[in-house]
Design a protein around this motif. Structure first.
Motif, short mmCIF file in Angstrom:
data_model
loop_
_atom_site.label_atom_id
_atom_site.label_comp_id
_atom_site.label_asym_id
_atom_site.label_seq_id
_atom_site.Cartn_x
_atom_site.Cartn_y
_atom_site.Cartn_z
N GLY A 87 0.90 -1.41 -0.03
CA GLY A 87 0.10 0.12 0.10
C GLY A 87 0.84 1.28 0.04
N ARG A 88 1.79 1.24 -0.63
CA ARG A 88 2.70 2.67 -0.64
C ARG A 88 2.63 3.16 -2.19
NH1 ARG A 88 7.56 2.34 -1.18
NH2 ARG A 88 7.67 4.50 -0.18
N ASP A 89 2.62 2.25 -3.20
CA ASP A 89 2.69 2.61 -4.38
C ASP A 89 1.39 2.33 -5.15
OD1 ASP A 89 3.61 2.80 -7.20
OD2 ASP A 89 5.67 3.23 -6.53
N PRO A 90 0.70 3.10 -6.01
CA PRO A 90 -0.23 2.67 -6.81
C PRO A 90 -0.15 1.59 -7.81
CG PRO A 90 0.36 4.86 -7.36
CD PRO A 90 1.16 4.47 -6.19
N ARG A 91 1.46 1.46 -8.16
CA ARG A 91 1.55 0.42 -9.20
C ARG A 91 1.89 -0.84 -8.64
NH1 ARG A 91 6.91 3.79 -10.77
NH2 ARG A 91 7.01 3.89 -8.39
N GLY A 92 1.95 -1.17 -7.32
CA GLY A 92 1.73 -2.36 -6.75
C GLY A 92 2.99 -2.37 -5.43
N ASP A 93 3.32 -3.45 -5.10
CA ASP A 93 4.14 -3.54 -3.78
C ASP A 93 5.57 -3.10 -4.21
OD1 ASP A 93 2.13 -4.79 -2.90
OD2 ASP A 93 2.86 -6.90 -2.62
N VAL A 94 5.99 -1.97 -3.28
CA VAL A 94 7.26 -1.75 -3.54
C VAL A 94 7.95 -1.57 -2.10
CG1 VAL A 94 8.88 0.17 -4.20
CG2 VAL A 94 6.89 -0.48 -5.62
N LEU A 95 8.98 -2.32 -1.69
CA LEU A 95 9.77 -1.86 -0.37
C LEU A 95 10.49 -0.75 -0.46
CD1 LEU A 95 10.20 -3.19 2.43
CD2 LEU A 95 12.15 -4.26 1.49
N THR A 96 10.40 0.20 0.29
CA THR A 96 11.59 0.91 0.36
C THR A 96 12.44 1.31 1.50
OG1 THR A 96 11.90 3.37 -0.37
CG2 THR A 96 10.40 3.06 1.28
N VAL A 97 13.68 1.24 1.46
CA VAL A 97 14.35 1.64 2.53
C VAL A 97 14.86 2.96 2.77
CG1 VAL A 97 16.67 0.81 3.89
CG2 VAL A 97 15.43 -0.79 2.22
N ALA A 98 14.43 3.75 3.64
CA ALA A 98 14.63 5.12 4.00
C ALA A 98 15.77 5.49 4.57
CB ALA A 98 13.45 5.69 4.66
N HIS A 99 16.64 6.44 4.22
CA HIS A 99 17.83 6.75 4.79
C HIS A 99 17.71 8.26 5.17
CE1 HIS A 99 19.24 3.02 2.69
NE2 HIS A 99 20.39 3.32 3.37
N LEU A 100 18.85 8.52 6.06
CA LEU A 100 18.77 9.96 6.50
C LEU A 100 19.87 10.54 6.41
CD1 LEU A 100 17.59 12.27 8.61
CD2 LEU A 100 18.54 10.69 10.61
N LEU A 101 20.15 11.71 5.87
CA LEU A 101 21.27 12.40 5.71
C LEU A 101 21.44 13.89 6.53
CD1 LEU A 101 23.94 12.54 3.87
CD2 LEU A 101 22.67 14.28 2.77
N LEU A 102 22.17 13.87 7.24
CA LEU A 102 22.31 15.09 7.99
C LEU A 102 23.53 16.05 7.29
CD1 LEU A 102 22.01 13.89 11.63
CD2 LEU A 102 20.11 14.44 9.98
N ALA A 103 23.25 17.21 7.00
CA ALA A 103 24.52 17.73 6.16
C ALA A 103 24.44 19.12 6.38
CB ALA A 103 24.37 17.28 4.57
N PRO A 104 25.52 19.80 6.29
CA PRO A 104 25.69 21.15 5.90
C PRO A 104 24.90 21.57 4.61
CG PRO A 104 27.71 20.48 5.85
CD PRO A 104 26.81 19.19 5.87
N ASN A 105 24.30 22.90 4.73
CA ASN A 105 23.50 23.51 3.42
C ASN A 105 24.59 23.02 2.41
OD1 ASN A 105 21.81 24.73 1.53
ND2 ASN A 105 21.06 25.95 3.20
N PHE A 106 23.92 22.32 1.14
CA PHE A 106 24.74 22.37 -0.04
C PHE A 106 24.00 22.86 -1.34
CE2 PHE A 106 23.54 18.03 0.84
CZ PHE A 106 22.95 17.73 -0.39
N PRO A 107 24.22 23.61 -2.36
CA PRO A 107 23.54 23.54 -3.52
C PRO A 107 23.23 22.68 -4.16
CG PRO A 107 25.96 24.49 -3.50
CD PRO A 107 25.84 23.86 -2.47
N VAL A 108 22.24 22.51 -4.72
CA VAL A 108 21.65 21.40 -5.41
C VAL A 108 21.21 21.95 -6.85
CG1 VAL A 108 20.77 20.02 -3.65
CG2 VAL A 108 19.30 21.62 -4.53
N LEU A 109 21.14 21.08 -7.68
CA LEU A 109 20.71 21.26 -8.98
C LEU A 109 19.28 21.86 -9.05
CD1 LEU A 109 22.25 21.15 -11.99
CD2 LEU A 109 21.18 19.11 -12.34
N ALA A 110 18.94 23.07 -9.52
CA ALA A 110 17.90 23.69 -9.46
C ALA A 110 17.01 22.93 -10.68
CB ALA A 110 17.70 25.06 -9.48
N ALA A 111 15.86 23.13 -10.76
CA ALA A 111 14.81 22.83 -11.73
C ALA A 111 15.37 23.50 -13.00
CB ALA A 111 13.38 22.94 -11.55
#
Lengths: 244, 244
Positions: A87-111
């Motif tokens: 019940g996480r994904d409308p396409r069907g069963d998907v297992l996800t392993v969530a991760h946590l990142l704690l980081a200084p602010n870094f610039p990311v590729l904007a849209a």
DNA sequence: ACACTTATCGTCATATTGACAATAAATCGA
DNA sequence: TCGATTTATTGTCAATATGACGATAAGTGT
């Protein structure tokens, strides 16, 4: 009878990353805009399918790098929790392993017009429902924030939000942002500098800002976190967030 | 380019359960004897493949029930960590989501000639290498023990090892077994009974044993743990294990 | 009744926290 | 250049929590 190995069910496995940083005194999370269905056009955590031959941590780092456009991700990465597969994904069963990142602010590729576009969003806006995220990503972000809040109590991971060297006030600002409270600067200073094996004075000072220059610190060797290894509970007794 | 959903890699997913209990003053873990390859005849954690349509927690509870021969598993179950999919199983990639159960000692289906046979084994013998376990289960048990040790510091989960009602001394014995230390009975009593929202006196006393009868307590409502929900950090400030 | 065992209450020095005063050392603005 | 302002850092003091341990309470076993 359990399923025999000859015929176990197989599931698609994804990794999702809750990347947290502190920006302008508030906790922010890295989100991307989805370009494919489902939830096309909506915000979501960076993540994707684990490839054959890949470890979970490796996959998380790769997806984060790909989707944020940053080759070398800074900060501290750890596994958070697994969700699914139901019940996480409308396409069907998907297992996800969530991760946590704690980081200084870094610039990311904007849209761009064609790229998915990553950006930092205030966590509070998600928790308040002002911003929507796809899938069960709100739950994952909530869990991540709670984990981060708790980690700051006993581990040196507050420093993961700072650069290599930082002032006590910068570290305090991290605590205040993550915990969403104000802390007494003097008591925080006492605890931070008075805890053995936590910080070491670099001897240099930070200048430029208004006010008296602050001493720069770095994590003591005992408090350094290395990828993979568990973090040491350096703050003993812990620095508890105010209850109220 | 990430794998498209049309063709994501799929992995067999298992759940493994580290069931811990306190027995004769020592921490024990539930292990089964494997009857199939690989590691046939060796000890391993109870666990097995997640079935389609099943949640992780559900699968963990089911496998534990099946392999221990106990229909209604007591205690507190939570997800621990996920391992894999690389290099864990000689048959190939298998992702496993490990779970942690903290429970009062319950009788399990012992080995028959044809059944796998579950049993409680002293954790210390695993950590000392006196007993071998299959796969990466030693690592998983180590992580589980560390998690349990840490949980006792701030949560009411020590009581998960006891029955519904218990004496302070029984609770202290849990702490001593899990932490592998001795605690001062008087100071422990003070902390346990003095922490608001932790224990409530039932008014009854335990008899029969040598010595003065002890008052029976149960968890306060605020401290009760319900399946699924996160545990509250009732012990504030925490009851830290002695450093040494 | 007496020894023994375990539970529970108390005491006291020490450590830690929370609240807040006072001083130090820079920038900023007139 | 001289305050005024800002931030950092050092202290102070009462309230709280901890660690070590004495003393008493209330059972069991002989």
């Amino acid at each position: 009878m359990p399923a025999a190995y000859s015929d176990p069910a197989r599931f698609p496995v994804t990794v999702d990353v809750v990347a947290l940083t502190v920006n302008e005194g508030a906790l922010h999370v890295l989100l991307i805009t989805r370009l494919i269905e489902p939830f096309c056009g909506e915000l979501a955590l960076p993540g994707g399918f684990v490839l054959p031959g890949e470890g979970l941590r490796e996959a998380a780092a790769r997806e984060l790098a790909e989707e944020s456009g940053v080759a070398q991700i800074p900060g501290y990465l750890e596994q958070l929790h697994s969700y699914g597969p139901q019940g996480r994904d409308p396409r069907g069963d998907v297992l996800t392993v969530a991760h946590l990142l704690l980081a200084p602010n870094f610039p990311v590729l904007a849209a761009g017009s064609d790229a998915s576009g990553a950006g930092w969003y205030p966590v509070q806006k998600l928790l308040d429902g002002e911003l929507q995220v796809a899938f069960d990503h709100l739950l994952i972000v909530s869990d991540a924030v709670e984990r981060a809040r708790s980690k700051l109590e006993y581990s040196p991971l507050g420093a993961a939000f700072c650069g290599e060297e930082f002032t006590i006030a910068q570290l305090r600002a991290v605590y205040e942002a993550v915990w969403d409270t104000r802390l007494d600067p003097r008591n925080f200073h006492r605890k931070a500098t008075g805890t053995p094996g936590f910080l070491v004075d670099t001897g240099t000072v930070s200048g430029g800002e208004a006010g008296r220059p602050a001493a720069l610190f770095r994590l003591a060797d005992e408090a350094r976190f290395v990828p993979g290894e568990p973090v040491r509970a350096v703050l003993n007794p812990p620095l508890m967030r105010p209850r109220g």
